[in-house]
Design an enzyme around this catalytic site. Structure first.
Site, PDB file in Angstrom:
ATOM      1  N   GLU A 248     -24.082  24.813 -11.620  1.00 49.43           N
ATOM      2  CA  GLU A 248     -22.590  24.851 -11.658  1.00 49.43           C
ATOM      3  C   GLU A 248     -22.122  23.989 -13.100  1.00 49.43           C
ATOM      4  OE1 GLU A 248     -20.806  21.528  -9.316  1.00 49.43           O
ATOM      5  OE2 GLU A 248     -22.575  20.383  -9.064  1.00 49.43           O
TER       6      GLU A 248
ATOM      7  N   ARG B 167     -16.506  15.192   3.302  1.00 47.30           N
ATOM      8  CA  ARG B 167     -17.245  15.042   2.299  1.00 47.30           C
ATOM      9  C   ARG B 167     -17.869  13.761   1.639  1.00 47.30           C
ATOM     10  NH1 ARG B 167     -15.914  18.690  -3.130  1.00 47.30           N
ATOM     11  NH2 ARG B 167     -14.536  17.076  -3.557  1.00 47.30           N
TER      12      ARG B 167
ATOM     13  N   LYS C 117     -21.129  13.429  -4.302  1.00 43.49           N
ATOM     14  CA  LYS C 117     -20.184  12.947  -5.320  1.00 43.49           C
ATOM     15  C   LYS C 117     -20.190  11.579  -5.675  1.00 43.49           C
ATOM     16  CE  LYS C 117     -15.447  14.732  -6.541  1.00 43.49           C
ATOM     17  NZ  LYS C 117     -15.999  16.096  -7.326  1.00 43.49           N
TER      18      LYS C 117
HETATM   19  C1  LIG Z   1     -15.829  17.295  -7.468  1.00 43.84           C
HETATM   20  C2  LIG Z   1     -16.754  18.198  -8.017  1.00 43.84           C
HETATM   21  C3  LIG Z   1     -16.700  19.499  -8.076  1.00 43.84           C
HETATM   22  C4  LIG Z   1     -15.397  20.252  -7.520  1.00 43.84           C
HETATM   23  O1  LIG Z   1     -15.138  19.948  -6.202  1.00 43.84           O
HETATM   24  P1  LIG Z   1     -13.577  20.264  -5.614  1.00 43.84           P
HETATM   25  O2  LIG Z   1     -13.682  19.771  -4.131  1.00 43.84           O
HETATM   26  O3  LIG Z   1     -13.405  21.669  -5.507  1.00 43.84           O
HETATM   27  O4  LIG Z   1     -12.586  19.538  -6.425  1.00 43.84           O
HETATM   28  C5  LIG Z   1     -17.557  20.625  -8.313  1.00 43.84           C
HETATM   29  N1  LIG Z   1     -18.819  20.029  -9.016  1.00 43.84           N
HETATM   30  C6  LIG Z   1     -18.920  18.508  -9.002  1.00 43.84           C
HETATM   31  C7  LIG Z   1     -20.175  17.976  -9.625  1.00 43.84           C
HETATM   32  C8  LIG Z   1     -17.855  17.835  -8.543  1.00 43.84           C
HETATM   33  O5  LIG Z   1     -18.120  16.402  -8.556  1.00 43.84           O
END
Ligand SMILES: *Cc1c(COP(=O)(O)O)cnc(C)c1O
Length: 342
Positions: A222, A83, A186
């Site tokens: 989300e 990722r 991210k």
């Molecule tokens: C990191 C993150 C998540 C959660 O991802 P995981 O891999 O399950 O920890 C969800 N939404 C956003 C915007 C994130 O930055």
């Protein structure tokens, strides 16, 4: 020899507890250098570096756990490695090779072994990889030099007062990401964009913000730092959208839902559908799954009561228990999600 860090694991929060070492690699002259191990928790950075001006900053978040057998387990190392490469490519940074990512994570976890909370404490070792554009330039273009570093810090149990559902809110005056923007990666900038709504939620007594799709404001996207799922008619329902971050927890819960005999639907989820769901939760590395009590759509005044009895739903609870069980080594890791260190 027991040199376990002298920490009260049960009162740990989500701040920053210093550990012994962090690891770094630099990208320069077209290649990644050697892994450097350091005790310093500072970095030396040029004031004109691209990460400081143009947001060339990406990160990851994963955890290591101590099992009942005393072994250390890292959850979904490979997926996090992949990722952060996609995040790097998304904002024109140099992607770190997957094998180098894995080597660095394993190294930094082992070096700080005494900070891994004991089994049964509910606490864990949070692993935070970050990558920064380091080239000094004021022209808007990608850096040619990068720093990739990983630090770890012990974090406390997410549910200190037990596994309880919480209220969350929709604020239609804010988006965290643009349609076809950086929401799927991210990047630190997405978090900057979420702070104002996050503060409003906090002041209003809500546990989190639920964002709608930024194009039409019709579908659920989300929560700020966590994905969303709902349960209805033996089906795990989660939004599909170009502006959400593909959560590795969500991906894992979808597989566990299938293992449990549920159907899985990843599709646009209209916000009104909240009126019909039996359960809903936020999901991410921090909490695994945080059940939702009620969703208040602040600007329309509509309130969706999700948990009628104020308790977490049975499916959410089972999903949570199974994922935690795999992370801790209490349940069999049938999908090979866990890296066990020796
Ligand atoms: C990191 C993150 C998540 C959660 O991802 P995981 O891999 O399950 O920890 C969800 N939404 C956003 C915007 C994130 O930055």
């Amino acid at each position: 020899m027991d040199n376990t860090a002298n920490i009260d694991w049960t009162s740990l929060g989500f701040g920053y507890v210093p550990t012994d070492y962090n690891v770094r690699v630099s990208y320069k002259d077209g290649k990644w250098g050697e892994i450097e191990v350091t005790k310093s928790d500072s970095i030396n950075i040029h004031m004109a570096a691209t990460c400081l001006h143009y947001g060339q900053e990406i990160f990851e978040g994963l955890k290591a756990f101590r099992g009942k057998d005393g072994k250390i387990r890292i959850f979904r190392l490979e997926e996090n490695a992949k990722r952060i490469r996609r995040s790097a490519e998304g904002i024109m940074m140099e992607p770190l090779p997957v094998e180098l990512f894995k080597e660095m994570v394993i190294k930094v976890v082992k070096l700080n072994e005494r900070f891994i909370p004991p089994y049964g404490s509910g606490a864990s070792l949070y692993i935070r990889p970050i990558e920064l554009g380091m080239t000094a330039q004021v022209g808007v273009k990608p850096a040619t030099e990068y720093l990739f570093m990983i630090f770890v810090t012990p974090v406390g149990a997410y549910f200190k007062e037990g596994f309880r559902p919480a209220k969350i809110a929709i604020y239609r005056g804010y988006d965290r990401a643009a349609p076809l923007g950086t929401g799927r990666w991210k990047v630190g900038g997405n978090y900057a964009a979420s702070l104002a709504a996050g503060q409003k939620a906090k002041e209003g007594g809500y546990a989190a913000v639920l964002y709608l799709d930024p194009k039409e404001k019709k579908y659920i996207d989300e929560c700020g730092p966590a994905n969303f799922f709902a349960v209805r008619d033996n089906t795990y329902i989660t939004p599909k959208s170009d502006s959400i971050l593909p959560s590795i927890t969500n991906m894992s819960l979808q597989q566990i839902a299938l293992d449990m005999g549920l159907k899985v639907e990843a599709r646009p989820v209209p916000v009104e559908e909240l009126a019909t769901v039996e359960e809903a939760a936020e999901c991410g590395t921090a909490a695994v799954a945080a059940p939702i009590l009620q969703v208040d759509d602040i600007d329309t005044g509509v309130k969706y009561v999700i948990s009628k009895n104020g308790e977490p739903g049975p499916v959410t609870t089972e999903l949570y228990n199974r994922l935690r069980g795999i992370q801790l080594g209490d349940l069999e890791d049938t999908h090979n999600w866990v890296t066990v260190l020796d």
